[in-house]
Design a protein around this motif. Structure first.
Motif, PDB file in Angstrom:
ATOM      1  N   GLU A  28       0.838  -1.187   0.000  1.00 53.93           N
ATOM      2  CA  GLU A  28       0.000   0.000   0.000  1.00 53.93           C
ATOM      3  C   GLU A  28       0.880   1.247   0.000  1.00 53.93           C
ATOM      4  O   GLU A  28       1.970   1.264   0.582  1.00 53.93           O
ATOM      5  CB  GLU A  28      -0.905  -0.006   1.234  1.00 53.93           C
ATOM      6  CG  GLU A  28      -1.970  -1.089   1.198  1.00 53.93           C
ATOM      7  CD  GLU A  28      -2.950  -0.957   2.348  1.00 53.93           C
ATOM      8  OE1 GLU A  28      -3.738   0.014   2.345  1.00 53.93           O
ATOM      9  OE2 GLU A  28      -2.923  -1.808   3.247  1.00 53.93           O
ATOM     10  N   PRO A  48      -6.769  -4.378  -5.273  1.00 51.20           N
ATOM     11  CA  PRO A  48      -5.948  -5.580  -5.388  1.00 51.20           C
ATOM     12  C   PRO A  48      -6.026  -6.173  -6.794  1.00 51.20           C
ATOM     13  O   PRO A  48      -7.098  -6.202  -7.407  1.00 51.20           O
ATOM     14  CB  PRO A  48      -6.566  -6.537  -4.368  1.00 51.20           C
ATOM     15  CG  PRO A  48      -7.355  -5.670  -3.441  1.00 51.20           C
ATOM     16  CD  PRO A  48      -7.838  -4.528  -4.278  1.00 51.20           C
ATOM     17  N   SER A  49      -4.895  -6.619  -7.309  1.00 49.61           N
ATOM     18  CA  SER A  49      -4.883  -7.306  -8.603  1.00 49.61           C
ATOM     19  C   SER A  49      -4.656  -8.798  -8.434  1.00 49.61           C
ATOM     20  O   SER A  49      -5.150  -9.597  -9.208  1.00 49.61           O
ATOM     21  CB  SER A  49      -3.798  -6.718  -9.516  1.00 49.61           C
ATOM     22  OG  SER A  49      -2.525  -6.827  -8.910  1.00 49.61           O
ATOM     23  N   ALA A  51      -3.284 -11.888  -5.115  1.00 54.68           N
ATOM     24  CA  ALA A  51      -2.737 -12.147  -3.787  1.00 54.68           C
ATOM     25  C   ALA A  51      -1.545 -13.079  -3.921  1.00 54.68           C
ATOM     26  O   ALA A  51      -1.553 -13.999  -4.740  1.00 54.68           O
ATOM     27  CB  ALA A  51      -3.791 -12.771  -2.880  1.00 54.68           C
ATOM     28  N   ILE A 208      -7.362 -14.185   2.952  1.00 56.49           N
ATOM     29  CA  ILE A 208      -8.262 -13.191   2.356  1.00 56.49           C
ATOM     30  C   ILE A 208      -9.608 -13.199   3.075  1.00 56.49           C
ATOM     31  O   ILE A 208     -10.158 -12.150   3.432  1.00 56.49           O
ATOM     32  CB  ILE A 208      -8.446 -13.469   0.852  1.00 56.49           C
ATOM     33  CG1 ILE A 208      -7.116 -13.258   0.108  1.00 56.49           C
ATOM     34  CG2 ILE A 208      -9.537 -12.585   0.265  1.00 56.49           C
ATOM     35  CD1 ILE A 208      -7.152 -13.704  -1.341  1.00 56.49           C
ATOM     36  N   LEU A 218      -7.976  -5.037   3.344  1.00 52.55           N
ATOM     37  CA  LEU A 218      -6.885  -5.213   2.386  1.00 52.55           C
ATOM     38  C   LEU A 218      -5.571  -5.574   3.078  1.00 52.55           C
ATOM     39  O   LEU A 218      -4.583  -5.892   2.401  1.00 52.55           O
ATOM     40  CB  LEU A 218      -6.698  -3.932   1.555  1.00 52.55           C
ATOM     41  CG  LEU A 218      -7.859  -3.529   0.660  1.00 52.55           C
ATOM     42  CD1 LEU A 218      -7.472  -2.318  -0.191  1.00 52.55           C
ATOM     43  CD2 LEU A 218      -8.308  -4.670  -0.235  1.00 52.55           C
ATOM     44  N   SER A 237      -0.184 -11.309   0.998  1.00 50.95           N
ATOM     45  CA  SER A 237      -0.335  -9.881   0.723  1.00 50.95           C
ATOM     46  C   SER A 237      -0.913  -9.686  -0.672  1.00 50.95           C
ATOM     47  O   SER A 237      -0.823 -10.570  -1.526  1.00 50.95           O
ATOM     48  CB  SER A 237       1.022  -9.174   0.819  1.00 50.95           C
ATOM     49  OG  SER A 237       0.867  -7.782   0.611  1.00 50.95           O
ATOM     50  N   TYR A 238      -1.511  -8.546  -0.869  1.00 53.17           N
ATOM     51  CA  TYR A 238      -1.994  -8.174  -2.192  1.00 53.17           C
ATOM     52  C   TYR A 238      -0.926  -7.424  -2.986  1.00 53.17           C
ATOM     53  O   TYR A 238      -0.098  -6.708  -2.418  1.00 53.17           O
ATOM     54  CB  TYR A 238      -3.214  -7.262  -2.084  1.00 53.17           C
ATOM     55  CG  TYR A 238      -4.497  -7.949  -1.690  1.00 53.17           C
ATOM     56  CD1 TYR A 238      -5.057  -8.932  -2.493  1.00 53.17           C
ATOM     57  CD2 TYR A 238      -5.156  -7.598  -0.516  1.00 53.17           C
ATOM     58  CE1 TYR A 238      -6.239  -9.556  -2.136  1.00 53.17           C
ATOM     59  CE2 TYR A 238      -6.339  -8.211  -0.144  1.00 53.17           C
ATOM     60  CZ  TYR A 238      -6.876  -9.194  -0.959  1.00 53.17           C
ATOM     61  OH  TYR A 238      -8.046  -9.809  -0.597  1.00 53.17           O
ATOM     62  N   THR A 239      -0.952  -7.597  -4.293  1.00 56.44           N
ATOM     63  CA  THR A 239      -0.315  -6.671  -5.224  1.00 56.44           C
ATOM     64  C   THR A 239      -1.434  -5.788  -5.776  1.00 56.44           C
ATOM     65  O   THR A 239      -2.522  -6.278  -6.073  1.00 56.44           O
ATOM     66  CB  THR A 239       0.389  -7.425  -6.361  1.00 56.44           C
ATOM     67  OG1 THR A 239       1.520  -8.120  -5.826  1.00 56.44           O
ATOM     68  CG2 THR A 239       0.863  -6.461  -7.442  1.00 56.44           C
ATOM     69  N   TYR A 240      -1.163  -4.494  -5.895  1.00 57.17           N
ATOM     70  CA  TYR A 240      -2.223  -3.541  -6.213  1.00 57.17           C
ATOM     71  C   TYR A 240      -2.047  -2.908  -7.590  1.00 57.17           C
ATOM     72  O   TYR A 240      -0.922  -2.719  -8.068  1.00 57.17           O
ATOM     73  CB  TYR A 240      -2.247  -2.413  -5.176  1.00 57.17           C
ATOM     74  CG  TYR A 240      -2.454  -2.877  -3.765  1.00 57.17           C
ATOM     75  CD1 TYR A 240      -3.730  -3.023  -3.237  1.00 57.17           C
ATOM     76  CD2 TYR A 240      -1.365  -3.161  -2.949  1.00 57.17           C
ATOM     77  CE1 TYR A 240      -3.921  -3.443  -1.930  1.00 57.17           C
ATOM     78  CE2 TYR A 240      -1.547  -3.584  -1.635  1.00 57.17           C
ATOM     79  CZ  TYR A 240      -2.826  -3.722  -1.139  1.00 57.17           C
ATOM     80  OH  TYR A 240      -3.002  -4.140   0.150  1.00 57.17           O
TER      81      TYR A 240
END
Length: 276
Positions: A28, A48-49, A51, A208, A218, A237-240
């Motif tokens: 983030e 998010p794109s 995880a 998630i 998030l 973790s997310y990639t955004y």
């Protein structure tokens, strides 16, 4: 066109590159980064794109690892290793958490391996470790103040190479990169259940789901609901994707061109082909 906030530069490339349609970032975006580029969180759509997950991996000669044989650590134990509080492989905590390997774990000093470069992977990993123990002294971020004895590797591949070539070492990397290595595996977590947890697709999905009902849905890393779940991988973790809400890039400004970007994002989030 994609702008990338990558592991080599602690910068919001998208904000600086006014030709980008959207950006990608592993973490983030901080308020200080928004301020650097005279913008704020209200002006940027951050979604998010995908995880992903990070894990620790180790090279301990004489310990036979396989499909059903993993080194297992409590989350606090892993944090204490990278903090420098636990320094030997036969430390009481490690032995207790690995009864099957109790006679095999040697009195050898643990050699931490960390990232040399500024890294989203390090930001994810340190955020998780800081949620496992209080006062995680190396700090949280893309660059950490690791113990001076740490060996450094460039990128995920470099860390994995150093771990593989250094007996009694332990490092961290993206799960997929570790799993592709023929001789290394992810360290499992003792989670209070009979079977230790490993970083599977199901475990990331569980993270998630656990975070979804929290105040910060998030945040898969420091969420108390994720850390307390026996089925969730706690270093997920997310990639955004980041897009400006109220301005357009210098080029591709027509409605037709902007619609093409929207169509791509709709495909990304709805097409079964995007999941392959």
């Amino acid at each position: 066109r994609l702008g990338q906030s990558d592991d080599q530069h602690d910068r919001f490339c998208f904000a600086a590159d006014v030709g980008a349609d959207f950006a990608g970032t592993d973490v983030e975006i901080k308020n200080s980064t928004y301020a650097t580029y005279n913008t704020n969180a209200e002006a940027v759509l951050l979604v998010p794109s995908l995880a992903s997950a990070v894990c620790a991996t180790a090279n301990v000669p004489g310990v036979p690892l396989g499909e059903s044989a993993h080194l297992v650590l409590k989350k606090a134990t892993l944090a204490k290793i990278f903090k420098g509080d636990i320094q030997y492989w036969d430390h009481e905590d490690i032995l207790t958490q690995n009864p099957n390997f109790m006679l095999l774990l040697p009195h050898k000093k643990i050699q931490p391996v960390v990232r040399q470069d500024s890294s989203g992977t390090t930001a994810i990993f340190t955020s998780a470790l800081a949620s496992f123990v209080s006062n995680f002294t190396p700090g949280v971020g893309k660059v950490a103040a690791w113990p001076s004895s740490s060996i450094k590797g460039l990128y995920n591949a470099g860390v994995i190479d150093v771990v593989y070539s250094t007996p009694y070492s332990i490092g961290y990397a993206v799960v997929g990169d570790v799993k592709r290595h023929k001789d290394l595996q992810c360290i499992a977590f003792e989670n209070g259940a009979k079977v230790p947890i490993t970083p599977s697709r199901e475990a990331v999905h569980a993270a998630i789901a656990a975070a979804r009902g929290s105040a910060r849905p998030l945040d898969l890393i420091s969420s108390a609901s994720v850390n307390s779940s026996t089925g969730a991988w706690p270093i997920s973790s997310y990639t955004y994707i980041a897009m400006r809400k109220f301005s357009r890039p210098n080029s591709r400004r027509t409605c037709t061109e902007r619609r093409a970007v929207v169509d791509f994002l709709m495909w990304l989030y709805t097409s079964p082909l995007a999941l392959e």
